[in-house]
Design a protein around this motif. Structure first.
Motif, PDB file in Angstrom:
ATOM      1  N   PRO A   3       0.822  -1.222   0.000  1.00 23.08           N
ATOM      2  CA  PRO A   3       0.000   0.000   0.000  1.00 23.08           C
ATOM      3  C   PRO A   3       0.851   1.266   0.000  1.00 23.08           C
ATOM      4  O   PRO A   3       0.396   2.297  -0.473  1.00 23.08           O
ATOM      5  N   TRP A  11      -9.186   3.986  -1.776  1.00 24.83           N
ATOM      6  CA  TRP A  11      -9.755   2.956  -0.892  1.00 24.83           C
ATOM      7  C   TRP A  11     -10.778   3.524   0.061  1.00 24.83           C
ATOM      8  O   TRP A  11     -11.684   2.829   0.482  1.00 24.83           O
ATOM      9  N   PRO A 202      -7.131  -3.203   1.380  1.00 24.22           N
ATOM     10  CA  PRO A 202      -6.758  -1.909   1.970  1.00 24.22           C
ATOM     11  C   PRO A 202      -7.961  -1.105   2.408  1.00 24.22           C
ATOM     12  O   PRO A 202      -7.826  -0.210   3.217  1.00 24.22           O
ATOM     13  N   SER A 205      -8.002  -1.325   5.926  1.00 21.63           N
ATOM     14  CA  SER A 205      -6.997  -0.453   6.530  1.00 21.63           C
ATOM     15  C   SER A 205      -7.508   0.977   6.561  1.00 21.63           C
ATOM     16  O   SER A 205      -7.315   1.698   7.544  1.00 21.63           O
TER      17      SER A 205
END
Ligand SMILES: Nc1ncnc2c1ncn2[C@@H]1O[C@H](COP(=O)(O)OP(=O)(O)OP(=O)(O)O)[C@@H](O)[C@H]1O
Ligand SMILES: [Mg+2]
Lengths: 384, 370
Positions: A3, A11, A202, A205
């Motif tokens: 990433p 994202w 991601p 995340s």
């Protein structure tokens, strides 16, 4: 590809266009508010009871009321489900009744133990309450309800706020009780758990980042508020009567003594700069660049492998035939000589496999990571 | 002042389980009086006050306020206001909100409340301090705020539970006069609780002396000081020298006591005990330190006491002589300093004289623990 190789905010977009995540967040917030209201009021009632109860019963009562904290959440979840199902059936209601509603069950189930946490927070404050204050209010003509509302409740306010925040966070992050009770209302944790079963993207995340930032912000805001109150109290104490009555107290600069706030401001500025630069810069270009670089690396590796293979074949031929073989052998396909295949069949096929795998790599969808980075995969949830 | 609302306790008993906190109290408090309950710590003073203000139901007997039985009437319905031992100001409310809390309950507007608060703040000499919080005031100022808050409720009876005990000596003495002034100005009944006999004597119209849940004597300060009805009252209120012995002879309102150490001494029988002192029974007699005068050496008789001097001290307004007394307790004599010469008597025997009227005897009983 990792990433941090290509900074992108897509994202976050992916996250917020994901129906299920958004629905999960909404459900979590609903459940959170329900739990806050229920647990804080139950906690307050429990705490008040603890101070009023006959002293001999106090220890027993305390143990009973604190027990839900020690009981595994799974047990609470199952018990809630079973208990309300029984009641539901006893009342002769159908499976779609209010009592078997996922929202209701989740709020009740979570509150069984979150109320105990709330009670602990509230008891700590209540122990510093002087019951004479309630008596003073009664003595001055207040009813019990008025004494509660005008004297006890304002005193408990900071603790109630802490308990509410605690309850909300505990409810938001709860999984093991909720997993039995959510019914039609999967909360965020439930949705996440279902999603990560198919691998971490991601977007998760990004969600984690948002949660961390929000939590830090909330904590800092709270800290700043407390500090401000302290400063005001101090300033008032030092102020003279004239200053007080003319309302001329100046609040000392908030930033001057709060390093956390300074750090926060710096981080905020940095974020603004990063966002500003990141949007003009195209993540697609970056991803293409990185992939191009990887393709070149792979090609180099293939060439290297070929060279090694040729070298080895040459040596073999020298050993077999005792004379010099063609020095510029460079054909990748195996049947350059009558003997080559015979003497090294397995080695050759292995090498070829490796090479073909490597050759595939530059074609964009690296099988190791590629799918994961594709926002589209969030919905498809395909296995790689 | 016109007679305010009186308070009567009739055969009042208060029990906590087996423990009797108040035993058969009978008290009549006249309207507009400053009445004190005086007694050592734990004797049940607060308990009586809580029964009057309605936080405790009597186990037996009645509480009457203005002649009405208060049974079943809650604290918020009684015409009393209590000033708590620890004041109990609302910590999160500003001073003016504290003072006018009772008006808020009655639904008064903020403007009215502000106005009344300013009046009361002027009265308690804290003008312009209404916007502070209780924690921002000194102990004495908080004290006055508590009084203003109670007065704002316009009670017929103000109950004060050792309100000065948290203050330092100087402030306490100042507040005594102030409290008395306030009481005379507003003209309502004050019931004051204290374990400080000085407070009780300086402020009160009448005092009830209490011991372990029992009221020993109810009278005005002068009577209690000069004519105590029990040994406890005699020893608790002011300094007193005790002589134990037996009644040898009763002569009208005087008695000859055969004391354990100082021979036969004559004393006045306190008015509450006249006709109740019997020959041969145990008795106690009390003589105040300031009631003695130095007698010529060798003088003897039924109003002379001779003892050895342990030590002496000069207190400014008086010379104090400490002599060997009964049961390890020293006999204290206080000779006023009128500029006379005063020689050191330490180690010598000296003889003291007193007037019969200044010695009082009561049947033997419990003394106040010192
Ligand atoms: N709620 C209660 N339960 C049991 N006993 C009590 C209770 N309240 C008071 N007592 C007892 O009653 C007695 C009298 O208490 P009270 O508070 O009236 O004393 P006080 O005279 O006000 O003492 P102080 O001068 O220390 O305030 C004490 O021995 C106390 O232990
Ligand atoms: Mg008390």
């Amino acid at each position: 590809m990792t990433p941090w190789e290509c900074l992108t905010f897509e994202w976050f977009g992916a996250l917020f266009s994901d129906e299920r995540i958004l629905n999960g967040i909404w459900n979590s917030i609903l459940v959170g508010f329900g739990t806050v209201i229920l647990s804080v009021s139950m906690g307050l009632a429990g705490a008040l009871m603890l101070t009023q109860i006959w002293p001999k019963l106090r220890a027993t009562y305390y143990t009973v009321i604190i027990a839900p904290i020690l009981i595994p959440g799974v047990v609470l979840g199952i018990s809630t489900l079973v208990f309300w199902d029984r009641i539901n059936r006893m009342l002769g209601l159908g499976a779609d009744s209010f009592l078997s509603n996922g929202l209701f069950l989740t709020i009740i189930g979570q509150s069984t133990f979150i109320a105990s946490y709330c009670m602990l927070v509230l008891v700590a404050r209540l122990q510093r309450y002087d019951i004479a204050l309630t008596e003073a209010a009664l003595d001055l003509g207040a009813t019990h309800a008025q004494a509660f509302r005008k004297v006890l409740l304002p005193f408990m306010k900071p603790a109630i706020a802490s308990a509410a925040v605690l309850a909300f966070l505990a409810s938001f992050e709860n999984y093991n009780t909720t997993t039995f009770t959510f019914g039609e209302y999967p909360t965020l944790t439930i949705e996440l758990a279902q999603k990560v079963r198919y691998g971490i993207t991601p977007a998760i995340s990004a969600l984690a980042f948002i949660i961390v930032v929000l939590t830090v912000f909330a904590a800092l805001a709270n800290e700043a508020n407390l500090r401000r109150k302290e400063l005001v109290a101090k300033a008032r104490k030092e102020a003279t009567v004239e200053e007080l009555s003319s309302g001329r107290i100046r609040m000392p600069g908030f930033l001057s003594s709060n390093w956390a706030a300074v750090a926060l401001v710096v981080v905020a500025c940095a974020t603004v700069v990063v966002v500003g630069t990141a949007t003009v810069y195209s993540p697609q270009q970056c991803i293409a660049d990185v992939q191009e670089q990887k393709r070149l690396e792979t090609e180099e590796r293939i060439n290297e492998l070929r060279r090694q293979r040729d070298l080895r074949r040459q040596q073999q031929q020298e050993a077999e035939q005792g004379n010099a073989a063609e020095p510029n052998q460079s054909q990748p396909t195996g049947n350059n000589s009558g003997f080559g295949n015979v003497f090294a069949p397995s080695a050759l096929s292995g090498e070829e496999e490796e090479a073909s795998e490597a050759e595939e790599a530059p074609s964009g969808n690296n099988s190791g990571f590629g799918n994961v980075f594709d926002p589209g995969s969030l919905n498809s949830g395909q296995d790689n | 002042m016109s007679a305010g609302v009186g308070v009567d306790l009739e055969n009042l008993w208060i029990r906590f389980g087996d423990f009797v906190a108040v035993r058969d109290a009978n008290v009549n408090i006249n309207g507009g009086d400053f009445f004190s309950f005086l007694g050592p710590s734990g004797c049940g003073k607060t308990t009586i006050l809580r029964a009057v203000s309605g936080f405790l139901e009597p186990s037996d007997g009645r509480v009457l306020i203005g002649g009405n039985n208060m049974k079943g009437i809650g604290p918020n319905k009684r015409p009393t206001a209590l000033i708590f031992q620890n004041l109990a100001l609302f910590p999160l409310m500003k001073i003016w909100e504290n003072i006018t809390f009772s008006m808020e309950i009655r639904g008064a507007s903020a403007k009215e409340r502000r106005k009344r608060a300013d009046e009361l703040l002027d009265m308690i000499a804290l003008p312009g301090q209404g916007d502070k919080l209780p924690s921002e005031l000194s102990g004495g100022q908080r004290q006055r705020v508590a009084i203003a808050r109670a007065l704002c409720a316009e009670p017929d009876v103000l109950l004060l539970d050792e309100p000065l005990s948290a203050l330092d000596l100087k402030l306490r003495q100042h507040m005594r006069t102030e409290l008395r002034e306030i009481q005379q100005r507003v003209g309502i009944t004050f019931i004051y609780i204290t374990h400080d006999q000085g407070e009780a004597l300086t402020m009160s119209d009448n005092i009830a002396v209490m011991k372990a849940g029992v009221i020993d004597q109810i009278a005005d300060g002068k009577t209690i000081y000069n004519d105590p009805s029990t040994a406890f009252a005699a020893s608790f209120v002011g300094e007193n020298n005790v002589f134990r012995g037996k009644v040898k002879r009763v002569m009208g309102n005087e008695a000859l006591i055969e004391t354990n150490r100082s021979g036969d001494l004559v004393a006045r029988i306190s008015s509450a005990n006249q006709g109740r002192m019997k020959e041969g029974e145990d008795a106690m007699m009390f003589i105040r330190p300031e009631a003695f005068t130095l007698a010529p050496e060798g003088a003897s008789g039924d109003h002379f006491v001779t003892a050895k001097v342990n030590h002496e001290e000069f207190e400014g307004n008086a010379f104090n002589i400490f002599m060997e007394g009964e049961g390890g307790k020293e006999l204290k004599v206080s000779i006023p300093n009128l500029g006379q010469s005063f020689e050191d008597h330490t180690g010598q025997n000296i003889t003291l004289e007193y007037e019969t009227n200044n010695a009082v005897c009561v049947p033997a009983g419990e003394l106040a623990a010192e």
